[in-house]
Design a protein around this motif. Sequence first.
Motif, PDB file in Angstrom:
ATOM      1  N   THR A 106       0.918  -1.141  -0.070  1.00  0.00           N
ATOM      2  CA  THR A 106      -0.031  -0.023  -0.095  1.00  0.00           C
ATOM      3  C   THR A 106       0.862   1.162   0.029  1.00  0.00           C
ATOM      4  O   THR A 106       0.561   2.004  -0.865  1.00  0.00           O
ATOM      5  N   GLN A 107       1.818   1.525   0.929  1.00  0.00           N
ATOM      6  CA  GLN A 107       2.462   2.615   0.960  1.00  0.00           C
ATOM      7  C   GLN A 107       3.471   2.733  -0.367  1.00  0.00           C
ATOM      8  O   GLN A 107       3.425   3.979  -0.768  1.00  0.00           O
ATOM      9  N   GLU A 108       3.896   1.559  -0.681  1.00  0.00           N
ATOM     10  CA  GLU A 108       4.745   1.679  -1.972  1.00  0.00           C
ATOM     11  C   GLU A 108       4.044   2.173  -3.370  1.00  0.00           C
ATOM     12  O   GLU A 108       4.341   3.045  -4.063  1.00  0.00           O
TER      13      GLU A 108
ATOM     14  N   GLU B 182       1.399   4.290  -3.104  1.00  0.00           N
ATOM     15  CA  GLU B 182       1.035   5.591  -2.920  1.00  0.00           C
ATOM     16  C   GLU B 182       2.059   6.517  -3.382  1.00  0.00           C
ATOM     17  O   GLU B 182       1.962   7.209  -4.339  1.00  0.00           O
ATOM     18  N   GLU B 183       3.331   5.930  -3.173  1.00  0.00           N
ATOM     19  CA  GLU B 183       4.491   6.666  -3.169  1.00  0.00           C
ATOM     20  C   GLU B 183       4.871   6.651  -4.838  1.00  0.00           C
ATOM     21  O   GLU B 183       5.220   7.576  -5.477  1.00  0.00           O
ATOM     22  N   LEU B 184       4.725   5.439  -5.340  1.00  0.00           N
ATOM     23  CA  LEU B 184       4.792   5.637  -7.036  1.00  0.00           C
ATOM     24  C   LEU B 184       3.747   6.418  -7.673  1.00  0.00           C
ATOM     25  O   LEU B 184       4.200   7.012  -8.607  1.00  0.00           O
ATOM     26  N   CYS B 185       2.753   6.453  -7.033  1.00  0.00           N
ATOM     27  CA  CYS B 185       1.255   7.172  -7.702  1.00  0.00           C
ATOM     28  C   CYS B 185       1.806   8.699  -7.640  1.00  0.00           C
ATOM     29  O   CYS B 185       1.692   9.610  -8.546  1.00  0.00           O
ATOM     30  N   LEU B 186       2.311   9.183  -6.420  1.00  0.00           N
ATOM     31  CA  LEU B 186       2.213  10.609  -6.290  1.00  0.00           C
ATOM     32  C   LEU B 186       3.921  10.694  -6.809  1.00  0.00           C
ATOM     33  O   LEU B 186       3.831  12.037  -7.518  1.00  0.00           O
ATOM     34  N   TYR B 187       4.871   9.810  -7.066  1.00  0.00           N
ATOM     35  CA  TYR B 187       5.872  10.474  -7.831  1.00  0.00           C
ATOM     36  C   TYR B 187       5.511  10.457  -9.357  1.00  0.00           C
ATOM     37  O   TYR B 187       5.788  11.378  -9.859  1.00  0.00           O
ATOM     38  N   ILE B 188       4.791   9.728  -9.868  1.00  0.00           N
ATOM     39  CA  ILE B 188       4.409  10.006 -11.328  1.00  0.00           C
ATOM     40  C   ILE B 188       3.602  11.066 -11.350  1.00  0.00           C
ATOM     41  O   ILE B 188       4.048  11.996 -12.236  1.00  0.00           O
TER      42      ILE B 188
END
Length: 132
Positions: free
Chosen positions: A90-92, A94-100
Amino acid sequence: MATRPSARWRARVDEETTEVAAGTRAPSDAFMSELFPESLLVATDEALRAFELAVEALRDQDDEAFKAIKRVVLMLNEINEDHDGAGYETQEREELCLYIDHTLMEHGIDVPTLAARRGISRTEITDDWRDW
């Protein structure tokens, strides 16, 4: 520039390794290298680097922006599958989506407007292709 999630994950692995070596963390309490194996870190970093290069040439071009998003999401799907479907929790995710999102914004793409043109919200720009 947005920090790649893979760089933050590597820093957590390195920090934990240092703590174990220094004796401030018991080896039985060390799990970061299991959560973030080197193969996951390297593959994710390569996928995100390719995304950055693709986005550098874009300037709010809907079709091209969504092609770049699709390519990186499909690459991340494959990486996740290569890690038994457990590469990104879950955390990863979210991090990937925010990074994109942040990478697009940093390169002059208005993500809310881009999403609205497709009739979706900003948080849904990866949903058509994302399995993780």
